[in-house]
Design a protein around this motif. Structure first.
Motif, PDB file in Angstrom:
ATOM      1  N   ALA A   7      37.001-105.406 -21.152  1.00 28.74           N
ATOM      2  CA  ALA A   7      38.291-105.103 -21.765  1.00 28.74           C
ATOM      3  C   ALA A   7      38.883-103.870 -21.089  1.00 28.74           C
ATOM      4  O   ALA A   7      38.368-103.388 -20.072  1.00 28.74           O
ATOM      5  CB  ALA A   7      38.101-104.878 -23.257  1.00 28.74           C
TER       6      ALA A   7
ATOM      7  N   ILE B  53      39.086-100.694 -22.073  1.00 30.25           N
ATOM      8  CA  ILE B  53      38.543 -99.354 -22.291  1.00 30.25           C
ATOM      9  C   ILE B  53      37.429 -98.941 -21.319  1.00 30.25           C
ATOM     10  O   ILE B  53      37.359 -97.765 -20.956  1.00 30.25           O
ATOM     11  CB  ILE B  53      38.096 -99.194 -23.765  1.00 30.25           C
ATOM     12  CG1 ILE B  53      37.996 -97.711 -24.132  1.00 30.25           C
ATOM     13  CG2 ILE B  53      36.836 -99.940 -24.036  1.00 30.25           C
ATOM     14  CD1 ILE B  53      37.859 -97.464 -25.621  1.00 30.25           C
TER      15      ILE B  53
ATOM     16  N   TYR C 261      38.468-109.631 -32.339  1.00 32.01           N
ATOM     17  CA  TYR C 261      37.470-108.934 -33.141  1.00 32.01           C
ATOM     18  C   TYR C 261      37.926-108.864 -34.594  1.00 32.01           C
ATOM     19  O   TYR C 261      39.123-108.876 -34.897  1.00 32.01           O
ATOM     20  CB  TYR C 261      37.249-107.507 -32.611  1.00 32.01           C
ATOM     21  CG  TYR C 261      36.706-107.460 -31.212  1.00 32.01           C
ATOM     22  CD1 TYR C 261      35.326-107.504 -30.975  1.00 32.01           C
ATOM     23  CD2 TYR C 261      37.557-107.376 -30.117  1.00 32.01           C
ATOM     24  CE1 TYR C 261      34.823-107.478 -29.688  1.00 32.01           C
ATOM     25  CE2 TYR C 261      37.064-107.359 -28.816  1.00 32.01           C
ATOM     26  CZ  TYR C 261      35.694-107.404 -28.614  1.00 32.01           C
ATOM     27  OH  TYR C 261      35.196-107.391 -27.339  1.00 32.01           O
TER      28      TYR C 261
ATOM     29  N   ALA D 159      35.426-102.382 -25.914  1.00 25.46           N
ATOM     30  CA  ALA D 159      36.613-102.914 -26.575  1.00 25.46           C
ATOM     31  C   ALA D 159      36.580-102.670 -28.073  1.00 25.46           C
ATOM     32  O   ALA D 159      37.604-102.372 -28.693  1.00 25.46           O
ATOM     33  CB  ALA D 159      36.732-104.415 -26.288  1.00 25.46           C
ATOM     34  N   GLN D 160      35.384-102.814 -28.670  1.00 26.77           N
ATOM     35  CA  GLN D 160      35.264-102.631 -30.114  1.00 26.77           C
ATOM     36  C   GLN D 160      35.733-101.247 -30.540  1.00 26.77           C
ATOM     37  O   GLN D 160      36.261-101.068 -31.642  1.00 26.77           O
ATOM     38  CB  GLN D 160      33.814-102.837 -30.548  1.00 26.77           C
ATOM     39  CG  GLN D 160      33.316-104.263 -30.387  1.00 26.77           C
ATOM     40  CD  GLN D 160      32.689-104.522 -29.033  1.00 26.77           C
ATOM     41  OE1 GLN D 160      33.024-103.861 -28.048  1.00 26.77           O
ATOM     42  NE2 GLN D 160      31.788-105.484 -28.961  1.00 26.77           N
TER      43      GLN D 160
ATOM     44  N   VAL E 157      38.183 -99.289 -29.158  1.00 25.56           N
ATOM     45  CA  VAL E 157      39.636 -99.138 -29.201  1.00 25.56           C
ATOM     46  C   VAL E 157      40.247 -99.978 -30.314  1.00 25.56           C
ATOM     47  O   VAL E 157      41.252 -99.595 -30.921  1.00 25.56           O
ATOM     48  CB  VAL E 157      40.267 -99.479 -27.839  1.00 25.56           C
ATOM     49  CG1 VAL E 157      40.268-100.967 -27.568  1.00 25.56           C
ATOM     50  CG2 VAL E 157      41.693 -98.937 -27.757  1.00 25.56           C
ATOM     51  N   VAL E 158      39.643-101.126 -30.621  1.00 25.43           N
ATOM     52  CA  VAL E 158      40.125-101.926 -31.753  1.00 25.43           C
ATOM     53  C   VAL E 158      40.000-101.131 -33.052  1.00 25.43           C
ATOM     54  O   VAL E 158      40.919-101.123 -33.882  1.00 25.43           O
ATOM     55  CB  VAL E 158      39.344-103.256 -31.843  1.00 25.43           C
ATOM     56  CG1 VAL E 158      39.613-103.953 -33.172  1.00 25.43           C
ATOM     57  CG2 VAL E 158      39.732-104.174 -30.693  1.00 25.43           C
TER      58      VAL E 158
ATOM     59  N   ARG F 216      42.659 -98.255 -33.076  1.00 20.30           N
ATOM     60  CA  ARG F 216      44.010 -98.772 -33.326  1.00 20.30           C
ATOM     61  C   ARG F 216      44.166 -99.228 -34.779  1.00 20.30           C
ATOM     62  O   ARG F 216      45.235 -99.072 -35.375  1.00 20.30           O
ATOM     63  CB  ARG F 216      44.333 -99.909 -32.364  1.00 20.30           C
ATOM     64  CG  ARG F 216      44.621 -99.413 -30.939  1.00 20.30           C
ATOM     65  CD  ARG F 216      44.880-100.564 -29.974  1.00 20.30           C
ATOM     66  NE  ARG F 216      45.228-100.064 -28.650  1.00 20.30           N
ATOM     67  CZ  ARG F 216      46.462 -99.902 -28.189  1.00 20.30           C
ATOM     68  NH1 ARG F 216      47.505-100.209 -28.962  1.00 20.30           N
ATOM     69  NH2 ARG F 216      46.694 -99.443 -26.966  1.00 20.30           N
TER      70      ARG F 216
ATOM     71  N   ASP G 263      43.028-106.499 -28.761  1.00 18.56           N
ATOM     72  CA  ASP G 263      42.597-105.787 -27.563  1.00 18.56           C
ATOM     73  C   ASP G 263      43.234-106.542 -26.407  1.00 18.56           C
ATOM     74  O   ASP G 263      42.747-107.589 -26.007  1.00 18.56           O
ATOM     75  CB  ASP G 263      41.076-105.774 -27.461  1.00 18.56           C
ATOM     76  CG  ASP G 263      40.606-105.004 -26.242  1.00 18.56           C
ATOM     77  OD1 ASP G 263      41.137-103.922 -25.998  1.00 18.56           O
ATOM     78  OD2 ASP G 263      39.716-105.498 -25.537  1.00 18.56           O
TER      79      ASP G 263
ATOM     80  N   THR H  85      46.165 -96.630 -24.683  1.00 21.55           N
ATOM     81  CA  THR H  85      44.751 -96.553 -25.059  1.00 21.55           C
ATOM     82  C   THR H  85      44.139 -95.232 -24.613  1.00 21.55           C
ATOM     83  O   THR H  85      43.425 -94.566 -25.372  1.00 21.55           O
ATOM     84  CB  THR H  85      43.967 -97.722 -24.445  1.00 21.55           C
ATOM     85  OG1 THR H  85      44.531 -98.957 -24.903  1.00 21.55           O
ATOM     86  CG2 THR H  85      42.503 -97.669 -24.850  1.00 21.55           C
TER      87      THR H  85
END
Length: 366
Positions: A121, A123, A148, A176-177, A179-180, A183, A245, A329
């Motif tokens: 992803a 990040i 996610y 990725a988890q 930044v999810v 956010r 994401d 991000t």
């Protein structure tokens, strides 16, 4: 981009609600997630890990004979897609299909020169830059629907993201988890100081949930059915959000891309990577059976529930939207003191822009 909240941007105090200094937290997370890879280059400075090669040379249309690449194929996905879609006629040799997916692991493999091309992803490239490792994004697939969701520990009464306040949240800032989660907190109006971010890597999330060490963890859509089958009767449940994401990307160390032959091989790999994803999207029944049922040991019903949520592959001819999202991000991470702010343009090798889009039909270009 507006700050997460007034409290999240204070420069005078990096403490979280748990009293943990965020700079110590950062060091701890990097140490846990990257110790193996960093130990091999402990004597090198950040500047020393940056590639000195020339990335301005035009890409060759022909791959020199004898060229090899080691390519990430987490859980065998890429290799299987190529086999099923008839895309295995690569103009270079694959020295290894590496079963690797987590961002910190990919960075470690890049550092040890055991991996040439990763699939992650948005990040991980930011995290690599913060660690002083030079790598570039070479292909982009935009994801418009959430990949996610948030899973609760057994017995939890949390029903929405606002309920995360004061809770222990599994957090991997290099994946990725992570930044999810950030956010989602921003969207709900929660500051970093309102929650307790527990530094883990994504492969530790399920164990932490099962043991009640965290209240919430972001799980991939493909992980949720098996978790709920085992713990749903004990009060575990999931919380959906509309947080996406955006970037599913290919990236490679700058040292690889500065190599004339390997850069040409990467450019030849990208169209097949794009076509493989299109094939899986257009053949859900075959993909369910060959991947989820045969290799992941899921039931057909579980497989179907996953593919129903699958994103339609979208390969943008222009990377402008991706660059903007990546900058947002990076800024979000910098606001929390997790990385230093920087301009993300340096993460993209524009020589590869549009290659994936040209390989697919118009309905898969966006």
């Amino acid at each position: 981009m507006p700050p997460l909240s007034a409290r999240s941007t204070r420069s005078s105090s990096p403490l979280s609600a748990s009293g943990v200094d965020r700079r110590v937290f950062l060091s701890t997370l990097i140490g846990v997630a990257a110790a193996a890879g960093l130990s091999g280059c402990a004597g090198a400075s950040a500047a020393g890990s940056r590639s000195q090669g020339d990335l301005s040379a035009p890409l060759s249309a022909k791959v020199p004979q004898g060229t090899k690449l080691s390519i990430a194929s987490y859980q065998g996905v890429q290799e299987l897609q190529f086999k099923l879609a008839g895309l295995a006629d690569l103009p270079f040799a694959v020295s290894d299909w590496v079963n690797i997916g987590a961002g910190p692991d990919v960075i470690n493999a890049f550092r040890s020169k055991s991996l040439d091309v990763g699939n992650n992803a948005g990040i991980p490239p930011i995290q690599a830059h913060f660690q002083g490792f030079d790598a570039k994004i070479v292909a982009i697939n935009l994801t418009r629907k959430p990949n996610y969701l948030f899973a609760t520990k057994p017995g939890s009464d949390i029903r929405d993201v606002r309920g995360f306040k004061g809770k222990k949240l599994a957090f991997s800032q290099g994946q990725a988890q992570g930044v999810v989660l950030l956010r989602a907190l921003k969207q709900a109006g929660l500051a970093y100081d309102d929650v307790n971010l527990v530094p883990l890597t994504s492969n530790q999330f399920l164990t932490a949930l099962q043991a009640g060490q965290v209240d919430i963890a972001p799980l991939a859509n493909s992980q949720a059915p098996a978790y709920l089958k085992q713990y749903g009767s004990k009060g575990a449940h999931t919380i959906d959000t509309d947080v996406v994401d955006l970037l599913n990307l290919l990236w490679a160390p700058s040292s690889v891309l500065a190599d004339h032959a390997k850069a040409a091989a990467v450019a030849a790999y990208i169209p097949r990577w794009a076509k493989g994803q299109v094939w899986a999207y257009e053949h859900p029944d075959a993909w369910n059976e060959e991947f989820y049922v045969k290799t992941q040991n899921l039931t057909l019903a579980q497989a179907q529930s996953i593919t129903e949520l699958a994103n339609k592959p979208l390969f943008p001819p222009s990377w402008d939207e991706a660059v903007k999202w990546e900058q947002e991000t990076a800024d979000l991470l910098a606001e929390g003191g997790f990385v230093k702010g920087f301009k993300v343009d340096s993460l993209f090798d524009r020589r590869f822009e549009g290659i994936a889009a040209k390989a697919v039909t118009a309905e898969y270009r966006r």
